[in-house]
Design an enzyme around this catalytic site. Structure first.
Site, PDB file in Angstrom:
ATOM      1  N   CYS A  80       2.928   6.952  17.257  1.00  0.00           N
ATOM      2  CA  CYS A  80       3.861   6.096  16.518  1.00  0.00           C
ATOM      3  C   CYS A  80       4.734   5.443  17.570  1.00  0.00           C
ATOM      4  O   CYS A  80       5.661   6.073  18.091  1.00  0.00           O
ATOM      5  CB  CYS A  80       4.707   6.902  15.532  1.00  0.00           C
ATOM      6  N   CYS A 101       8.570   4.940  16.351  1.00  0.00           N
ATOM      7  CA  CYS A 101       9.460   6.000  15.870  1.00  0.00           C
ATOM      8  C   CYS A 101       8.766   7.355  16.033  1.00  0.00           C
ATOM      9  O   CYS A 101       8.418   7.742  17.151  1.00  0.00           O
ATOM     10  CB  CYS A 101       9.820   5.706  14.415  1.00  0.00           C
ATOM     11  N   SER A 102       8.514   8.069  14.950  1.00  0.00           N
ATOM     12  CA  SER A 102       7.939   9.410  15.037  1.00  0.00           C
ATOM     13  C   SER A 102       7.094   9.717  13.807  1.00  0.00           C
ATOM     14  O   SER A 102       6.982  10.866  13.415  1.00  0.00           O
ATOM     15  CB  SER A 102       9.068  10.434  15.162  1.00  0.00           C
ATOM     16  N   CYS A 103       6.516   8.691  13.192  1.00  0.00           N
ATOM     17  CA  CYS A 103       5.753   8.873  11.954  1.00  0.00           C
ATOM     18  C   CYS A 103       4.541   9.762  12.217  1.00  0.00           C
ATOM     19  O   CYS A 103       3.841   9.596  13.221  1.00  0.00           O
ATOM     20  CB  CYS A 103       5.318   7.520  11.409  1.00  0.00           C
TER      21      CYS A 103
END
Lengths: 116, 214
Positions: free
Chosen positions: B116, B119-121
């Site tokens: 990702c 972000c941190s998906c």
């Protein structure tokens, strides 16, 4: 802050795919209680429609690169969750300030401060 | 409230981040205040927050491993998974909610890896919370540009002829990799096979274990 000497690239700081960077860090920590609580508050408050994941990310991205480097993941999340909840009118800044003062007065550690 | 948390030792052998017995930080102070205000305003309850934490703790890569092992052994499920992974995993009890989940099947010709960049998906319903490195600047930045170098840092070296496909997650769409079934596992049951499926093999930074590695 945009550097006026260079044209704006069209990318913001968080859009980091393709940038040069160092080795992948291998350190891992287990999530502590307060971090899990932040995560739970995000899931619950967004699940009930008080804000969206896009709102969470808007505040995270607007915090800028310094926050990414100096604050931990869930520190950034609680800041964003709080901002979104205030914007949504769930509580006011003065209510938050008063409660944070009360929390700090309970004790010097997380365990003491989290005990009402 | 200080004794309502889970008093277990670190299950993974990693240190806990400084917590209850360390000086209160500004952001912890904010978390406590926000949580109490949400309870007082009737948005949530302490019980609901604890239940959410318990549900989060219960989500581990063993969920994803069960999905992968079933895909290896059940051709109809494999087809359903590749068609609509959200629905196929929901039917197994791993609800991803309103998000779209896409299963990426590794083949002898193609290796898939997930990142990702923004972000941190991450597919939390199948793998739990993302590891710290997944959220790091280095992984987010480099994976789309030099995936083979990133893979090498994880100890994975692929033949030059293998195609590497990098998939960039979004807030609304998550990926899970179906690693290649290891040789020498013919006739194994799904519950045996699931022990070969690691977290990293479902992110694409690893391969499934071989029978000899068990």
């Amino acid at each position: 802050m945009t550097d006026q000497s260079e044209p704006f690239s069209g990318r913001r700081w968080h859009d980091m795919g393709g940038d040069a960077a160092g080795e992948i860090p291998t350190d891992q920590h287990d999530f502590s209680l307060w971090e899990k609580r932040v995560d739970a508050l995000m899931i619950i408050a967004s699940g009930k429609g008080h804000f969206t994941v896009d709102g969470l990310r808007r505040v995270l991205e607007d915090m800028g690169e310094d926050a990414f480097e100096t604050m931990t993941y869930y520190e950034r999340w609680i800041m964003s969750v709080n901002q979104n909840l205030i914007e949504a009118g769930v509580y006011s800044t003065s209510e938050l300030a008063q409660r944070m003062t009360e929390v700090a007065a309970r004790g010097a550690t997380y365990g003491e401060a989290a005990s009402e | 409230m200080p004794h309502d948390h889970h008093d277990h030792l670190s299950p993974s052998g990693h240190p806990y981040r400084p917590d209850d017995d360390h000086p209160l930080t500004y952001w912890q102070q904010m978390e406590i205040a926000v949580r109490e205000l949400l309870i007082e305003k009737g948005v949530t309850t302490a019980q609901e927050i604890n239940a959410q934490i318990d549900a989060m703790d219960a989500r581990t890569p063993s969920n994803g491993a069960a999905v992968v092992a079933r895909a290896w052994t059940d051709p109809v499920f494999r087809s359903d998974l590749l068609t609509d992974a959200s629905a196929a995993t929901r039917a197994m009890g791993f609800d991803i909610g309103p998000m779209k989940l896409i299963a990426l099947e590794n083949t002898p010709d193609t290796h898939n890896i997930v990142v990702c960049t923004l972000c941190s998906c991450y597919p939390r319903n199948l793998l739990g919370l993302p590891p710290d490195w997944y959220k790091s600047r280095a992984y987010r930045s480099r994976t789309v540009k030099e995936p083979r170098k990133v893979l090498a840092e994880f100890g994975v070296t692929l033949p030059p002829a293998t195609t590497v496909r990098v998939h960039d997650s979004t807030a609304d769409m998550r990926y899970v990799v179906i690693p290649t079934r290891p040789a020498g596992t013919e006739g194994w049951r799904a519950d045996e096979l699931s022990k070969l499926v690691t977290r990293d093999s479902m992110i694409g930074t690893g391969l499934a274990k071989t029978p000899g590695a068990l």
